[in-house]
Every structure is written in C-alpha cells, then in structure tokens.
Write an enzyme that holds these catalytic residues in place. Structure first.
Site, mmCIF file in Angstrom:
data_model
loop_
_atom_site.group_PDB
_atom_site.id
_atom_site.type_symbol
_atom_site.label_atom_id
_atom_site.label_comp_id
_atom_site.label_asym_id
_atom_site.label_seq_id
_atom_site.Cartn_x
_atom_site.Cartn_y
_atom_site.Cartn_z
ATOM 1 N N ASN A 38 0.804 -1.218 0.000
ATOM 2 C CA ASN A 38 0.000 0.000 0.000
ATOM 3 C C ASN A 38 0.843 1.276 0.000
ATOM 4 O O ASN A 38 0.326 2.359 -0.252
ATOM 5 C CB ASN A 38 -0.918 -0.035 1.234
ATOM 6 C CG ASN A 38 -1.624 1.263 1.488
ATOM 7 O OD1 ASN A 38 -2.490 1.666 0.721
ATOM 8 N ND2 ASN A 38 -1.240 1.939 2.569
ATOM 9 N N TYR A 42 3.165 9.904 -11.131
ATOM 10 C CA TYR A 42 2.142 9.178 -10.379
ATOM 11 C C TYR A 42 1.297 8.305 -11.309
ATOM 12 O O TYR A 42 1.099 7.110 -11.054
ATOM 13 C CB TYR A 42 1.252 10.168 -9.621
ATOM 14 C CG TYR A 42 0.244 9.500 -8.717
ATOM 15 C CD1 TYR A 42 0.638 8.934 -7.507
ATOM 16 C CD2 TYR A 42 -1.102 9.430 -9.068
ATOM 17 C CE1 TYR A 42 -0.279 8.309 -6.680
ATOM 18 C CE2 TYR A 42 -2.028 8.816 -8.252
ATOM 19 C CZ TYR A 42 -1.610 8.258 -7.045
ATOM 20 O OH TYR A 42 -2.535 7.631 -6.232
ATOM 21 N N LYS A 94 1.218 4.146 -11.398
ATOM 22 C CA LYS A 94 0.010 3.378 -11.096
ATOM 23 C C LYS A 94 -0.414 2.491 -12.258
ATOM 24 O O LYS A 94 -1.015 1.434 -12.059
ATOM 25 C CB LYS A 94 -1.121 4.326 -10.678
ATOM 26 C CG LYS A 94 -0.859 5.031 -9.345
ATOM 27 C CD LYS A 94 -0.563 4.041 -8.216
ATOM 28 C CE LYS A 94 -0.364 4.703 -6.887
ATOM 29 N NZ LYS A 94 -0.103 3.736 -5.796
#
Length: 254
Positions: free
Chosen positions: A88, A154, A158
């Site tokens: 996470n 980012y 992802k």
C-alpha cells in the site's frame, strides 16, 4: 472474524488507508499485523492508536532491496508466516507538466510506487509459498486506468502496478498466492490534500469541490471504504479471485 489466525503485512501502514486497514484486520481476528512505514512520526502515532499487542512496527524504505528483505524476514521471525501482503505504500510526487517535472522526483515516485511493489513480492513470495500461499493486495489508483495531466510520474507508476499485479498473479498461482489490485478514486486523506494544493496552490477546497462533482456518489472515498475492500481480498471470501483490478471510485470512471 474473517482473518482469524492470519498474519498481515501492510506497507504504508502507519497512516491513511494503511492504518485504517490495520485496525480493521485486527478487529477481524488477525493473529498479527506488521506495519511498515518510512515515517518514524507516523509509526509512533500508529502505535498510540493501535497499541503494541499483535502489532509489529517497522521503519523501512520500500524502494531499497535490503530493507524490504529485512522487513519480510522480521515478520517471518515474529509471526512464523505471512498470509496477507498489502503493498500500500505510495507517494504522489508533485503536480507539474512533464517538461518541468524534476527527474529526482520522478525517480522517487517510481522507486516507492513501482519498485516497492516489485520488491515486496520478490521477497515475500518465497515465505508465502512455503506456508501454503496467501493474498497479495496492491494499492493502485484510478490514475492507473486513465491519464491525468501534470502528474506523469504518479500516473505512470500506477499503470505499472497493474502489469506487476498481473505477472504476480501468474507467477504466484502455482504457490496458491493470489494477487489483485485496488483502484480508488480520490480518498479523503493527506495525499489528496497534497494533490489538491498542487493543482491549485492555496485553492485546495475548490479543487476538492470540482473532483467531488465528478463522482456520481457525491463524495470522496474514506480510508475505511478502501480498508473494507482490502479485507475482502485478504479473506477466504475471495479465494478464487486473482489477477483482478478492483475499481472503488463511487462511479468516477463510469
């Protein structure tokens, strides 16, 4: 009690989604929860919130192989196994167009968000295989399913986690290891405050209002919303699910 006698390892576990998930896992009967985080301050706050019973706190940089190898070994030594690996840990970087994006920030985002996931599976897989398998959950984002201007590192990171998840699902299956990813829309926590301010410095509230208008259910996700999905994927209720991308976005990507 959906996690009775299970041992869970959560990276980025001392704040936001990770802390909410640790709390839920303990409530659902986990034998032990290991929280890995880079921030000493957040680890101390997590300890105040959760206590020391059934919780192991480890400071580590998930982008460094030696530290990942060390934290997986510590969990194995403490609890004897790893049943649930919740990868996470994540960082948002900065909000800038690609031509102005700092290379060192790009490398940092990729190191935490991508390499951290790869290293986590690399070193936890042998432990999990030896003990009969388990569940790996990767925090991606709706940013991994679409493009958003000015957050290239980012968004790129992802997207990359989906590829790692799919390879992990294939390589883990013979050892009864399931690997899935979760893809939240904006979550009401520190990371989104940072991104909101990045998109419009000093006007974060107006950015939040605009994002909220794009979500059919009319609100940001809570940390607990994401924890609930992580619990499902950690439990035996998802025992025949692997290689899946779970979107949790209030209709944001519909």
């Amino acid at each position: 009690m959906r996690l009775t006698n299970k041992v869970a390892l959560i990276t980025g576990g001392a704040g936001g989604i990770g802390l909410a998930t640790a709390r839920l896992f303990l409530a659902e009967g986990a034998k032990g929860v290991a929280i890995v985080d880079f921030s000493e301050e957040n680890l101390k706050l997590a300890e105040e919130s959760l206590g020391r019973e059934k919780v192991l706190y480890i400071r580590a940089d998930v982008s460094h192989a030696g530290e990942v190898q060390k934290y997986t070994k510590q969990v194995k030594e403490k609890y004897g196994r790893i049943d649930v690996l919740f990868l996470n840990a994540g960082t948002e970087g900065v909000v800038k167009p690609m031509e102005d994006y700092p290379e060192e920030t790009f490398d940092q985002v990729m190191g935490v968000n991508v390499k951290g996931v790869w290293l986590g599976m690399k070193y936890a897989f042998p432990i999990m295989k030896a003990d009969g398998g388990g569940s790996v959950i990767i925090t991606s984002s709706v940013a991994g399913l679409r493009g958003t201007a000015q957050v290239s590192a980012y968004v790129g990171s992802k997207h990359a986690t989906i590829g790692l998840m799919r390879v992990g699902a294939l390589e883990g299956a013979p050892g009864n290891i399931r690997v899935n990813s979760i893809h939240p829309s904006p979550v009401d926590n520190r990371m989104m405050r940072s991104l909101e301010d990045g998109f419009a410095p000093g006007q974060g509230e107006s950015v939040k209002e605009n994002f909220t208008k794009m979500i059919p259910l009319g609100r940001y996700a809570s940390n607990e919303d994401i924890a609930d999905l992580a619990l499902f994927l950690a439990s035996e209720q998802s025992k025949f699910i692997t290689g899946a991308t779970y979107v949790i976005d209030g209709g944001f990507t519909v």
